[in-house]
Design an enzyme around this catalytic site. Sequence first.
Site, PDB file in Angstrom:
ATOM      1  CG  ASP A  13      -2.028  -1.020   1.142  1.00 38.27           C
ATOM      2  OD1 ASP A  13      -2.370  -1.435   0.010  1.00 38.27           O
ATOM      3  OD2 ASP A  13      -2.538  -1.433   2.209  1.00 38.27           O
ATOM      4  NE  ARG A  92      -1.421   2.314  13.580  1.00 38.75           N
ATOM      5  CZ  ARG A  92      -0.587   1.540  12.891  1.00 38.75           C
ATOM      6  NH1 ARG A  92       0.704   1.810  12.881  1.00 38.75           N
ATOM      7  NH2 ARG A  92      -1.028   0.501  12.231  1.00 38.75           N
ATOM      8  CG  ASP A 121      -4.433   1.847  12.817  1.00 34.20           C
ATOM      9  OD1 ASP A 121      -4.478   2.109  14.044  1.00 34.20           O
ATOM     10  OD2 ASP A 121      -4.176   0.720  12.377  1.00 34.20           O
ATOM     11  CB  SER A 173      -4.745  -6.883   7.480  1.00 33.01           C
ATOM     12  OG  SER A 173      -4.308  -5.706   8.131  1.00 33.01           O
TER      13      SER A 173
HETATM   14  N1  ARG Z   1      -8.145  -3.420  15.772  1.00 31.30           N
HETATM   15  C1  ARG Z   1      -6.914  -2.886  16.219  1.00 31.30           C
HETATM   16  C2  ARG Z   1      -6.998  -1.411  16.491  1.00 31.30           C
HETATM   17  O1  ARG Z   1      -7.894  -0.789  16.025  1.00 31.30           O
HETATM   18  C3  ARG Z   1      -5.754  -3.182  15.293  1.00 31.30           C
HETATM   19  C4  ARG Z   1      -5.805  -2.493  13.961  1.00 31.30           C
HETATM   20  C5  ARG Z   1      -4.737  -2.941  12.982  1.00 31.30           C
HETATM   21  N2  ARG Z   1      -4.861  -4.332  12.719  1.00 31.30           N
HETATM   22  C6  ARG Z   1      -4.335  -4.992  11.680  1.00 31.30           C
HETATM   23  N3  ARG Z   1      -4.463  -6.279  11.682  1.00 31.30           N
HETATM   24  N4  ARG Z   1      -3.698  -4.388  10.733  1.00 31.30           N
HETATM   25  O2  ARG Z   1      -6.170  -0.854  17.154  1.00 31.30           O
END
Ligand code: ARG
Length: 387
Positions: A13, A92, A121, A173
């Site tokens: 990406d 983040r 995110d 992912s």
């Molecule tokens: N659900 C989690 C959050 O919102 C992780 C998000 C990223 N997950 C991923 N498999 N890329 O913090």
Amino acid sequence: MKKVVLAYSGGLDTSCAIKWLKDKGYDVIAFIANVGQQEDFKEIEKRALKTGASKVYVTDLQKEFVDDYVFPSIRAGAIYENKYLLATALSRPLIAKHQVLVARKENAKTLAHGCTGKGNDQVRFEITAQILDPTLEQIAPLRIWEFKTRDEEIDYAKKHNIPVNVTKKSPYSIDVNVYGRSIEAGVLEDPWAEPPEEIYLLTTSPEKAPDKPTYIEIEFLEGRPVKIDGKAYDSVSLIHKLNEIGGKNGVGRVDAIENRLVGIKSREIYENPAGTILYTSHQELESLVLDRETLHYKQAVGQKYAELTYYGLWETPLKKQLDAFVNQTQERVTGTTRLKLYKGNCVPVGRKSKFSRYKEELATYGKKDKFDQKLAEGFIKLWGMPF
Ligand code: ARG
């Protein structure tokens, strides 16, 4: 040319995003945050330059991540919807903060990230930057570009000679940092389907974990974990060590249906051995040293803290004020918890502290009892009087 600072991971990406942003007329500066994802950063840096970035920053944020994000969340007792220790969510605001710092240095007015338009995110990255510097603009290529599927992206990458590693094509992912792993998509999208064993990397399955329990002692100093079995560790090594011990014993697997900020429910699997051990041992020590009212009130604070973290509201006044409250409560959270790790379980079996409020002479049913039971009669009458 307008400069944009892209939070770059080296994946498909964000690699396509470099080329795409360049074609939109931007000078792309790639910012690579090392939060402990154990990648070959030299290799990713090369890939960014080859794909068209004019400059690359690689910053090791691991220590800051553990000291200023992970440990405070443990001190606060933050766990989202009683399951998620927030490993991804905590990283983040840190990455966004450093992205803003790079933008200042480069005099760039635009930031970009590789998040989709349905996740949490994107919110966390953009809100953090917006709070720290409201003059910065944001671009989220994945929300607006023309590719509908991953295959279309791969075609685009091939067409433009973008070097990406699509051979190890995984249906999942995955987000990884020093604190834990988050795994979603693929068969996990069926909430009824048990997660296949292949998705786990940090933890042995409880079935294959040792038949004998492992005992460990975690020592805290004012709410900060400082020692394992009497040996001092720096913060990042402490996490590594606990991931290793916990992982061997199958500790720290979580299967959750969670409520996303953007209104949908999603299914995520988490691996967080170190977090599970730290959260459990810290709570256990607090049960010994905090008075009842503080402890109960702090549970509500922990829940709010988790929500603020999950919602991307790390850099807000309330979050700072909750930190002040939490820090005050941690003055006495010094001592040791003893845990038994066994086939996926992480169970406290002992706790001690020089600030313990546990009084054996009041609790005992034996000879040493100093509790004056006659006082209870009047207490109960007055306690019930209003009703
Ligand atoms: N659900 C989690 C959050 O919102 C992780 C998000 C990223 N997950 C991923 N498999 N890329 O913090």
